[in-house]
Every structure is written in C-alpha cells, then in structure tokens.
Design a protein around this motif. Sequence first.
Motif, PDB file in Angstrom:
ATOM      1  N   GLN A  26       0.824  -1.202   0.000  1.00  0.00           N
ATOM      2  CA  GLN A  26       0.000   0.000   0.000  1.00  0.00           C
ATOM      3  C   GLN A  26       0.865   1.262   0.000  1.00  0.00           C
ATOM      4  OE1 GLN A  26      -2.444  -1.474   3.418  1.00  0.00           O
ATOM      5  NE2 GLN A  26      -4.175  -0.787   2.185  1.00  0.00           N
ATOM      6  N   TRP A  71       0.971   4.227  -2.950  1.00  0.00           N
ATOM      7  CA  TRP A  71       0.924   5.658  -2.668  1.00  0.00           C
ATOM      8  C   TRP A  71       2.078   6.380  -3.361  1.00  0.00           C
ATOM      9  CZ3 TRP A  71       4.121   9.179  -0.099  1.00  0.00           C
ATOM     10  CH2 TRP A  71       3.525  10.410   0.227  1.00  0.00           C
ATOM     11  N   ASN A  96       1.592   6.469  -7.214  1.00  0.00           N
ATOM     12  CA  ASN A  96       0.538   7.398  -7.635  1.00  0.00           C
ATOM     13  C   ASN A  96       0.954   8.849  -7.465  1.00  0.00           C
ATOM     14  OD1 ASN A  96      -1.478   5.570  -8.587  1.00  0.00           O
ATOM     15  ND2 ASN A  96      -1.944   5.017  -6.478  1.00  0.00           N
TER      16      ASN A  96
END
Length: 228
Positions: free
Chosen positions: A124, A128, A131
């Motif tokens: 995760q 992040w 992106n």
Amino acid sequence: MAGLSVVIPTLNEARYLPLLLADLHRWRDSSQIIVVDGGSTDRTIQVALQGGAIAVQSPIKGRGQQLKWGIQFAQNSWLLVLHADSRLSVDWVNQVAKVQACCLPRRAAWTFAFRIDERRPMLQLLEWCVNIRSRWKQIPYGDQGLLIHRSLYDLSGGYRPLALMEDLDLVLRLRRISRIGILGCALTTSGRSWKKRGVLKTAWRNAQLRQRWTNGDSPDQLLEVYRS
C-alpha cells in the motif's frame, strides 16, 4: 463511445489473461482486442482466441517489440495498452468514454491509478508512492496501462523495439509534447514480482535499472540483470 483497440503483450499468461479479457468485454461499442505473443509455451494463444481476441505472434520476443508489432494491427483511433496480469475496475468503461468525448486527442495521454492485488502495508505504501510520482512527475509505468489516440502515438514516435524500459522510453517522449493524465479509476496489477523478491529489494533493483538506462546502458544488458 468511439472505437477502441486494446493491445496486450503476452508471454505465458494463460492464468491471468481470461480475467482481463472478461473485463474488456464490458466495452459496449466497437472494440478490438489484440494479444501479441512473444512465444508462449502454455495455453495463452488458445485462451486469447477463446476470449474473442485476435492473437498475433511477434517475430521477436520482448515487450517493446511486441507492442510495436501489435499496434500495427489496430483498426481504431484510440489505443489502450495493458499488461496481461491486470484487472480493470467496474468504472473503466465510463472513464475511458469520458476521455474520448471530452479531450483533444493530441493534448494528452492517460493512465490508470496504480493498485496491487494484495492489501499489505508495504504494498500500500508502494501504491501511494507510485501514484504521487505519476501525478506530480507524469511518469507512469507500463503496469498502469496507457490510453492514447493514434495521432499522439504516431507524433511521439511510438514504442521502440526495446528489450526493457519500453514504457519509460515512450512516457518521457510523450511528456515533452503532451500532458499525461490519470483516469478516475485504478488498474489492479498482480503483485507476484513484488512478493517474490520483496518490495524494498524490487524497488531498489528497479531504481538501479532506471539509473543505468539513463546513463546509457543498453536494454539488452539491463534485461540480463532484470532476469537474474
């Protein structure tokens, strides 16, 4: 909706390809799915044909060569390039159709937000970081897909037949002549490579490969390092 030609490079992707093909059949207008194979020894070709795709054999193995070869068969003006181990979100049709209806073809290319198919803290965090990089620096990679009009693709020079770094090579050229936007939905990619080597080790290796490519190492040399 305008027509859409989807190009998918493959090498032994019989396990993942059926799910992606099912996602793609949500497109309600004229669509064409082109699977460009690099010499699979599993049932990839049979799966592609059973799933309604056109299967073509690239004369040379390698993702850059396969993409360059497959796009020659595209019949529609809008191109969507995807990796075979990707899954599209339920809203992907609306997001792509919105771009087709509203955007000037030569002003922007588009990618999806990055998502990995396993929910672990390190993965995760990786999502992040990827992106943020994609939005601020406009440097997405191949596992985020690429939606582009044929006129902009041709203007950029398209994919080069590189053994590695074909996605970064194209994105850097696109960034000089257009904007690279992020669609309002995610493309989920398999975390198999990240889980196999570990997130930190894989991220470090990829960063080193990018740096060596920037410094002038050949894609063939980098491919040997990548495979090892």
